[in-house]
Design a protein around this motif. Structure first.
Motif, mmCIF file in Angstrom:
data_model
loop_
_atom_site.group_PDB
_atom_site.id
_atom_site.type_symbol
_atom_site.label_atom_id
_atom_site.label_comp_id
_atom_site.label_asym_id
_atom_site.label_seq_id
_atom_site.Cartn_x
_atom_site.Cartn_y
_atom_site.Cartn_z
ATOM 1 N N PRO A 1 -24.160 2.029 -12.035
ATOM 2 C CA PRO A 1 -23.856 3.458 -12.046
ATOM 3 C C PRO A 1 -25.120 4.295 -11.832
ATOM 4 C CG PRO A 1 -23.125 2.392 -14.079
ATOM 5 C CD PRO A 1 -23.818 1.367 -13.254
ATOM 6 N N ARG A 2 -24.972 5.366 -11.086
ATOM 7 C CA ARG A 2 -26.121 6.217 -10.776
ATOM 8 C C ARG A 2 -26.385 7.253 -11.863
ATOM 9 N NH1 ARG A 2 -27.151 6.035 -4.899
ATOM 10 N NH2 ARG A 2 -25.569 4.669 -4.034
ATOM 11 N N GLN A 3 -25.386 7.481 -12.714
ATOM 12 C CA GLN A 3 -25.543 8.457 -13.787
ATOM 13 C C GLN A 3 -25.194 7.807 -15.113
ATOM 14 O OE1 GLN A 3 -23.030 11.737 -12.686
ATOM 15 N NE2 GLN A 3 -24.476 12.494 -11.179
ATOM 16 N N GLU A 4 -25.834 8.308 -16.153
ATOM 17 C CA GLU A 4 -25.622 7.756 -17.475
ATOM 18 C C GLU A 4 -25.430 8.898 -18.467
ATOM 19 O OE1 GLU A 4 -27.973 4.713 -20.505
ATOM 20 O OE2 GLU A 4 -29.046 5.619 -18.845
ATOM 21 N N ARG A 5 -24.493 8.716 -19.374
ATOM 22 C CA ARG A 5 -24.245 9.709 -20.431
ATOM 23 C C ARG A 5 -25.166 9.392 -21.606
ATOM 24 N NH1 ARG A 5 -18.606 11.707 -22.998
ATOM 25 N NH2 ARG A 5 -19.467 12.425 -24.950
ATOM 26 N N ILE A 6 -25.979 10.374 -21.981
ATOM 27 C CA ILE A 6 -26.951 10.214 -23.069
ATOM 28 C C ILE A 6 -26.535 11.136 -24.218
ATOM 29 C CG2 ILE A 6 -29.383 10.429 -23.725
ATOM 30 C CD1 ILE A 6 -29.123 8.440 -21.515
ATOM 31 N N THR A 7 -26.545 10.605 -25.433
ATOM 32 C CA THR A 7 -26.250 11.395 -26.625
ATOM 33 C C THR A 7 -27.475 11.380 -27.527
ATOM 34 O OG1 THR A 7 -23.913 10.794 -26.496
ATOM 35 C CG2 THR A 7 -24.697 11.650 -28.598
ATOM 36 N N LYS A 8 -27.940 12.570 -27.885
ATOM 37 C CA LYS A 8 -29.083 12.701 -28.794
ATOM 38 C C LYS A 8 -28.657 13.520 -30.003
ATOM 39 C CE LYS A 8 -32.734 12.293 -25.407
ATOM 40 N NZ LYS A 8 -34.001 12.814 -24.927
ATOM 41 N N LYS A 9 -29.052 13.072 -31.168
ATOM 42 C CA LYS A 9 -28.724 13.786 -32.402
ATOM 43 C C LYS A 9 -29.720 14.913 -32.623
ATOM 44 C CE LYS A 9 -26.387 9.977 -34.459
ATOM 45 N NZ LYS A 9 -25.735 9.567 -35.641
ATOM 46 N N MET A 10 -29.224 15.995 -33.191
ATOM 47 C CA MET A 10 -30.082 17.132 -33.529
ATOM 48 C C MET A 10 -30.736 16.877 -34.882
ATOM 49 S SD MET A 10 -29.761 19.352 -31.038
ATOM 50 C CE MET A 10 -30.156 20.965 -31.647
ATOM 51 N N ILE A 11 -31.939 17.418 -35.052
ATOM 52 C CA ILE A 11 -32.654 17.287 -36.311
ATOM 53 C C ILE A 11 -32.898 18.685 -36.862
ATOM 54 C CG2 ILE A 11 -34.762 16.462 -37.405
ATOM 55 C CD1 ILE A 11 -34.975 14.443 -35.090
ATOM 56 N N PRO A 12 -32.375 19.047 -37.998
ATOM 57 C CA PRO A 12 -31.458 18.299 -38.838
ATOM 58 C C PRO A 12 -30.040 18.304 -38.246
ATOM 59 C CG PRO A 12 -31.824 20.474 -39.796
ATOM 60 C CD PRO A 12 -32.702 20.363 -38.572
ATOM 61 N N PRO A 13 -29.230 17.296 -38.578
ATOM 62 C CA PRO A 13 -27.890 17.189 -37.994
ATOM 63 C C PRO A 13 -26.870 18.151 -38.594
ATOM 64 C CG PRO A 13 -28.278 15.374 -39.489
ATOM 65 C CD PRO A 13 -29.564 16.155 -39.408
ATOM 66 N N LYS A 14 -27.247 18.848 -39.671
ATOM 67 C CA LYS A 14 -26.318 19.820 -40.266
ATOM 68 C C LYS A 14 -27.075 21.053 -40.719
ATOM 69 C CE LYS A 14 -24.412 18.444 -44.148
ATOM 70 N NZ LYS A 14 -23.798 17.690 -45.239
ATOM 71 N N ALA A 15 -26.336 22.154 -40.786
ATOM 72 C CA ALA A 15 -26.935 23.424 -41.199
ATOM 73 C C ALA A 15 -25.902 24.218 -41.985
ATOM 74 C CB ALA A 15 -27.380 24.217 -39.976
ATOM 75 N N GLU A 16 -26.401 25.066 -42.876
ATOM 76 C CA GLU A 16 -25.549 25.940 -43.680
ATOM 77 C C GLU A 16 -26.063 27.361 -43.518
ATOM 78 O OE1 GLU A 16 -25.103 26.191 -48.311
ATOM 79 O OE2 GLU A 16 -24.010 24.431 -47.564
ATOM 80 N N ILE A 17 -25.174 28.258 -43.071
ATOM 81 C CA ILE A 17 -25.553 29.653 -42.833
ATOM 82 C C ILE A 17 -24.698 30.534 -43.742
ATOM 83 C CG2 ILE A 17 -25.734 31.478 -41.110
ATOM 84 C CD1 ILE A 17 -25.291 28.135 -39.711
ATOM 85 N N LYS A 18 -25.364 31.378 -44.556
ATOM 86 C CA LYS A 18 -24.641 32.267 -45.454
ATOM 87 C C LYS A 18 -24.732 33.692 -44.933
ATOM 88 C CE LYS A 18 -25.413 29.467 -49.527
ATOM 89 N NZ LYS A 18 -25.978 29.355 -50.858
ATOM 90 N N GLY A 19 -23.587 34.329 -44.818
ATOM 91 C CA GLY A 19 -23.522 35.739 -44.479
ATOM 92 C C GLY A 19 -22.984 36.507 -45.668
ATOM 93 N N THR A 20 -22.808 37.807 -45.525
ATOM 94 C CA THR A 20 -22.299 38.595 -46.646
ATOM 95 C C THR A 20 -20.836 38.282 -46.933
ATOM 96 O OG1 THR A 20 -21.833 40.392 -45.105
ATOM 97 C CG2 THR A 20 -23.905 40.510 -46.321
ATOM 98 N N ASN A 21 -20.058 37.931 -45.897
ATOM 99 C CA ASN A 21 -18.630 37.695 -46.073
ATOM 100 C C ASN A 21 -18.207 36.251 -45.810
ATOM 101 O OD1 ASN A 21 -17.993 40.394 -46.677
ATOM 102 N ND2 ASN A 21 -18.005 40.912 -44.513
ATOM 103 N N PHE A 22 -19.135 35.390 -45.435
ATOM 104 C CA PHE A 22 -18.737 34.051 -45.014
ATOM 105 C C PHE A 22 -19.827 33.019 -45.298
ATOM 106 C CE2 PHE A 22 -20.747 36.241 -41.489
ATOM 107 C CZ PHE A 22 -21.752 35.346 -41.135
ATOM 108 N N LEU A 23 -19.431 31.758 -45.216
ATOM 109 C CA LEU A 23 -20.335 30.622 -45.275
ATOM 110 C C LEU A 23 -19.961 29.722 -44.103
ATOM 111 C CD1 LEU A 23 -22.410 28.740 -46.732
ATOM 112 C CD2 LEU A 23 -20.439 27.753 -47.916
#
Length: 175
Positions: A29-51
């Motif tokens: 195959p001439r193309q390959e699917r590559i998967t890379k993990k993000m660092i950090p793999p999770k995040a938590e964002i707090k707003g005034t009305n939501f998480l």
């Protein structure tokens, strides 16, 4: 005699067919699917009305196996959980992402790249309830190639409303 000629013709055709098929090369195959993990793999964002909790973040890209060049706009995928922390209903419209470098400047998409910076949800969340969904957006090639990604800015688009409904009836008759 006629039967022998037909038999010889069929035999020669089969030999030529087998020899011709044996010479075909099977290319990788001439193309390959590559998967890379993000660092950090999770995040938590707090707003005034939501998480917002984003997890399992990974970048999926298609790379040319010979040149190692990215051939199409990479995708950023993950799971998302939005929790309503207000006393009103939240009518979630979308979640949009902006990619920033280490200095806090936006990383632009290049011309020709597919741009999908938002995921649409259209979901009403009652107070203290949550909504689970999937995040599937594109990320600029520049952020991957040059490793300039420093931060991801999350914009939650929602309408906060007490959302009440009333029913009214009025008398009518058909003559």
């Amino acid at each position: 005699m006629y039967f022998k000629k037909c038999l010889v013709f069929v035999a020669l055709s089969m030999i030529i067919g087998f020899v011709g098929c044996a010479k075909e090369k099977v290319e990788a195959p001439r193309q390959e699917r590559i998967t890379k993990k993000m660092i950090p793999p999770k995040a938590e964002i707090k707003g005034t009305n939501f998480l917002i909790e984003i997890s399992d973040l990974q970048v999926i890209m298609i790379e040319d196996t010979a040149t190692k060049e990215i051939v199409e706009t990479p995708n950023l995928r993950g799971s998302i959980k939005i929790t309503n922390k207000s006393k009103d209903n939240l009518d979630i419209q979308a979640l949009a992402l902006e990619y920033l470098d280490a200095a806090g400047k936006p990383i632009a998409f290049q011309s020709g790249e597919r741009i999908t910076k938002a995921s649409m949800y259209f979901k009403v969340i009652k107070p203290e309830e949550s909504f689970d969904g999937q995040l599937d957006v594109t990320i600029p090639m520049k952020a991957i190639k040059e490793k300039t990604l420093g931060k991801i800015e999350v914009n939650l688009i929602y309408i906060a409303s007490p959302l009440s409904r009333e029913t009214a009836t009025f008398p009518e008759k058909i003559e």
